[in-house]
Design an enzyme around this catalytic site. Structure first.
Site, PDB file in Angstrom:
ATOM      1  N   HIS A 118     -10.036  -5.165  -3.316  1.00 21.04           N
ATOM      2  CA  HIS A 118      -8.839  -5.269  -2.896  1.00 21.04           C
ATOM      3  C   HIS A 118      -8.926  -5.942  -1.383  1.00 21.04           C
ATOM      4  O   HIS A 118      -9.589  -5.450  -0.471  1.00 21.04           O
ATOM      5  CB  HIS A 118      -7.866  -4.257  -3.030  1.00 21.04           C
ATOM      6  N   ASN A 120     -12.508  -3.388   2.375  1.00 23.97           N
ATOM      7  CA  ASN A 120     -13.679  -2.266   2.638  1.00 23.97           C
ATOM      8  C   ASN A 120     -14.739  -2.397   1.575  1.00 23.97           C
ATOM      9  O   ASN A 120     -13.932  -2.490   0.456  1.00 23.97           O
ATOM     10  CB  ASN A 120     -12.862  -0.901   2.678  1.00 23.97           C
ATOM     11  N   ASP A 145       0.771  -1.184  -0.107  1.00 26.95           N
ATOM     12  CA  ASP A 145      -0.247  -0.066   0.080  1.00 26.95           C
ATOM     13  C   ASP A 145       0.879   1.176   0.160  1.00 26.95           C
ATOM     14  O   ASP A 145       1.697   1.310   0.729  1.00 26.95           O
ATOM     15  CB  ASP A 145      -0.887   0.185   1.223  1.00 26.95           C
ATOM     16  N   GLY A 197     -15.863   2.255   3.978  1.00 25.86           N
ATOM     17  CA  GLY A 197     -14.322   3.105   3.748  1.00 25.86           C
ATOM     18  C   GLY A 197     -13.672   2.880   2.389  1.00 25.86           C
ATOM     19  O   GLY A 197     -12.607   2.993   2.467  1.00 25.86           O
TER      20      GLY A 197
HETATM   21  P1  AMP Z   1      -9.573   1.234   0.448  1.00 29.20           P
HETATM   22  O1  AMP Z   1      -9.824   2.606   1.179  1.00 29.20           O
HETATM   23  O2  AMP Z   1      -9.915   0.009   1.232  1.00 29.20           O
HETATM   24  O3  AMP Z   1     -10.308   1.324  -0.682  1.00 29.20           O
HETATM   25  O4  AMP Z   1      -8.236   1.163   0.101  1.00 29.20           O
HETATM   26  C1  AMP Z   1      -7.336   1.556  -0.933  1.00 29.20           C
HETATM   27  C2  AMP Z   1      -5.730   1.744  -0.357  1.00 29.20           C
HETATM   28  O5  AMP Z   1      -5.454   1.785  -1.701  1.00 29.20           O
HETATM   29  C3  AMP Z   1      -5.516   2.628   0.380  1.00 29.20           C
HETATM   30  O6  AMP Z   1      -4.941   2.327   1.528  1.00 29.20           O
HETATM   31  C4  AMP Z   1      -4.590   3.668  -0.469  1.00 29.20           C
HETATM   32  O7  AMP Z   1      -3.241   3.885   0.286  1.00 29.20           O
HETATM   33  C5  AMP Z   1      -4.053   2.378  -1.456  1.00 29.20           C
HETATM   34  N1  AMP Z   1      -3.614   3.076  -2.739  1.00 29.20           N
HETATM   35  C6  AMP Z   1      -4.006   4.131  -3.484  1.00 29.20           C
HETATM   36  N2  AMP Z   1      -3.410   4.206  -4.727  1.00 29.20           N
HETATM   37  C7  AMP Z   1      -2.240   3.342  -4.384  1.00 29.20           C
HETATM   38  C8  AMP Z   1      -1.093   2.985  -5.558  1.00 29.20           C
HETATM   39  N3  AMP Z   1      -1.104   3.666  -6.649  1.00 29.20           N
HETATM   40  N4  AMP Z   1      -0.200   1.893  -4.922  1.00 29.20           N
HETATM   41  C9  AMP Z   1      -0.670   1.481  -3.735  1.00 29.20           C
HETATM   42  N5  AMP Z   1      -1.633   1.591  -2.882  1.00 29.20           N
HETATM   43  C10 AMP Z   1      -2.465   2.478  -3.368  1.00 29.20           C
END
Ligand code: AMP
Length: 115
Positions: free
Chosen positions: A101, A88, A31, A94
């Site tokens: 994912h 999530n 992440d 959230g």
């Molecule tokens: P969610 O809030 O469950 O949708 O999680 C999305 C996650 O994706 C968050 O923890 C972000 O920090 C992560 N995220 C967003 N863009 C990227 C990226 N380009 N590479 C890695 N993680 C990412």
């Protein structure tokens, strides 16, 4: 492939990520904004927006994700102390990236309940 989806772009290598695991169906990468010392995202390569969009035909894929996560976690050194797995879903869950994912979080004790 959904063209405005950041995780589809990672799957397609259109934007960079440090891919730490890949097979025919899933990839895993750290992440970008880690919430724990180890914070890995495990995603299906196919664009599924969220858990509400999973259908019975996806049962094998979902099972594959779940059986792959402990291997990825072990590679990341989380086998002994354990880890938390989070999905999530939509606004109240959230969810901010609308490509299914699994968060794999570890390296410290995880409090419960989540905020
Ligand atoms: P969610 O809030 O469950 O949708 O999680 C999305 C996650 O994706 C968050 O923890 C972000 O920090 C992560 N995220 C967003 N863009 C990227 C990226 N380009 N590479 C890695 N993680 C990412």
């Amino acid at each position: 492939m959904q063209h405005d989806c950041i995780f589809c772009k990672i799957v397609n290598r259109d934007i960079p990520a440090k891919i730490i695991y890949e097979d025919e169906y899933v990839i895993a990468f750290p992440d970008v904004s880690p919430a724990a010392p180890v914070h890995i995202l495990v995603i299906p390569k196919r664009h599924i927006p969220n858990l509400t969009e999973v259908s019975p035909e996806d049962a094998a894929l979902m099972g594959h994700i779940m059986t792959t996560i402990p291997k990825i976690a072990a590679e990341a050194g989380l086998a002994d102390n354990g880890f938390r797995t989070v999905i999530n879903t939509k606004d109240d869950g959230g969810q901010t990236v609308h490509h299914l994912h699994c968060h794999v979080l570890g390296g410290r004790f995880m409090k419960w309940p989540p905020g």
